[in-house]
Design a protein around this motif. Sequence first.
Motif, PDB file in Angstrom:
ATOM      1  N   VAL A   1      -4.580   6.248  -4.697  1.00  0.00           N
ATOM      2  CA  VAL A   1      -5.145   5.318  -3.607  1.00  0.00           C
ATOM      3  C   VAL A   1      -6.418   4.046  -3.571  1.00  0.00           C
ATOM      4  CG1 VAL A   1      -7.753   7.093  -3.528  1.00  0.00           C
ATOM      5  CG2 VAL A   1      -6.580   5.741  -1.734  1.00  0.00           C
TER       6      VAL A   1
ATOM      7  N   LEU B   1      -3.981  -3.535  -1.066  1.00  0.00           N
ATOM      8  CA  LEU B   1      -4.259  -4.034   0.498  1.00  0.00           C
ATOM      9  C   LEU B   1      -5.452  -4.834   0.981  1.00  0.00           C
ATOM     10  CD1 LEU B   1      -3.202  -2.703   3.346  1.00  0.00           C
ATOM     11  CD2 LEU B   1      -5.447  -0.567   3.230  1.00  0.00           C
ATOM     12  N   CYS B   2      -6.757  -4.763   0.063  1.00  0.00           N
ATOM     13  CA  CYS B   2      -7.117  -5.397   0.925  1.00  0.00           C
ATOM     14  C   CYS B   2      -7.252  -6.713   0.736  1.00  0.00           C
ATOM     15  CB  CYS B   2      -8.708  -4.821   0.562  1.00  0.00           C
ATOM     16  SG  CYS B   2      -8.708  -3.593   1.451  1.00  0.00           S
TER      17      CYS B   2
ATOM     18  N   PHE C   1       0.902  -0.720   0.439  1.00  0.00           N
ATOM     19  CA  PHE C   1      -0.026   0.307  -0.081  1.00  0.00           C
ATOM     20  C   PHE C   1       1.036   1.250   0.014  1.00  0.00           C
ATOM     21  CE2 PHE C   1      -2.084   3.751   2.355  1.00  0.00           C
ATOM     22  CZ  PHE C   1      -3.154   3.412   1.301  1.00  0.00           C
TER      23      PHE C   1
ATOM     24  N   VAL D   1     -13.913   1.032  -1.317  1.00  0.00           N
ATOM     25  CA  VAL D   1     -12.958   1.588  -1.657  1.00  0.00           C
ATOM     26  C   VAL D   1     -13.951   2.618  -1.814  1.00  0.00           C
ATOM     27  CG1 VAL D   1     -11.219   1.678  -3.597  1.00  0.00           C
ATOM     28  CG2 VAL D   1     -11.522  -0.311  -2.822  1.00  0.00           C
TER      29      VAL D   1
ATOM     30  N   CYS E   1     -14.078   5.097   0.735  1.00  0.00           N
ATOM     31  CA  CYS E   1     -12.904   5.849   1.669  1.00  0.00           C
ATOM     32  C   CYS E   1     -12.820   6.403   0.181  1.00  0.00           C
ATOM     33  CB  CYS E   1     -11.540   4.116   1.532  1.00  0.00           C
ATOM     34  SG  CYS E   1     -12.114   3.328   2.677  1.00  0.00           S
TER      35      CYS E   1
ATOM     36  N   LEU F   1       0.867   3.669  -3.209  1.00  0.00           N
ATOM     37  CA  LEU F   1       0.081   4.715  -3.208  1.00  0.00           C
ATOM     38  C   LEU F   1       0.234   6.500  -4.066  1.00  0.00           C
ATOM     39  CD1 LEU F   1      -2.931   6.306  -1.567  1.00  0.00           C
ATOM     40  CD2 LEU F   1      -0.831   6.952   0.144  1.00  0.00           C
TER      41      LEU F   1
ATOM     42  N   LEU G   1      -5.615   0.794  -2.488  1.00  0.00           N
ATOM     43  CA  LEU G   1      -6.779   0.323  -1.688  1.00  0.00           C
ATOM     44  C   LEU G   1      -6.911  -1.280  -1.803  1.00  0.00           C
ATOM     45  CD1 LEU G   1      -8.766   2.982  -0.910  1.00  0.00           C
ATOM     46  CD2 LEU G   1      -7.215   1.177   0.779  1.00  0.00           C
TER      47      LEU G   1
END
Length: 125
Positions: free
Chosen positions: A32, A39-40, A23, A64, A67, A27, A36
């Motif tokens: 983002v 990351l997930c 992440f 996502v 966020c 980024l 994301l």
Amino acid sequence: KGVAITDIVWKPMALILAANVLFALLLPRAGVVVALLALCIVSAAASREFRFDWKAAAGLIALVMFCVVVFVQGLGVPMPLYGTWLEPWLKPLLDPILAALSEIIGRLLAPLARALRAIRSFIAV
């Protein structure tokens, strides 16, 4: 008293750490949304019960979007939606869509903002 810890399970710990490092690396470069997603997906792979089906995909997309709307658009957290790798292709496509979404959200939240300002002025008196 509780269950004694017998063995350290390294694979899930390594995947969670890798997800956070990924992440941080993605980024600024990919933005983002991609960061994301990575990351997930990587952190979810740490669970034995995880299955990537349509429900997981729908939840991931909703998370996502939430966020992006709350943190980037709503609160103004300085995170790029699309990083330096994707900007030449995505910026012309997404900027009009995001501007329209921001306008719609602003119109929907305007009555709530007025009510909160009225409550704040009433409490301050």
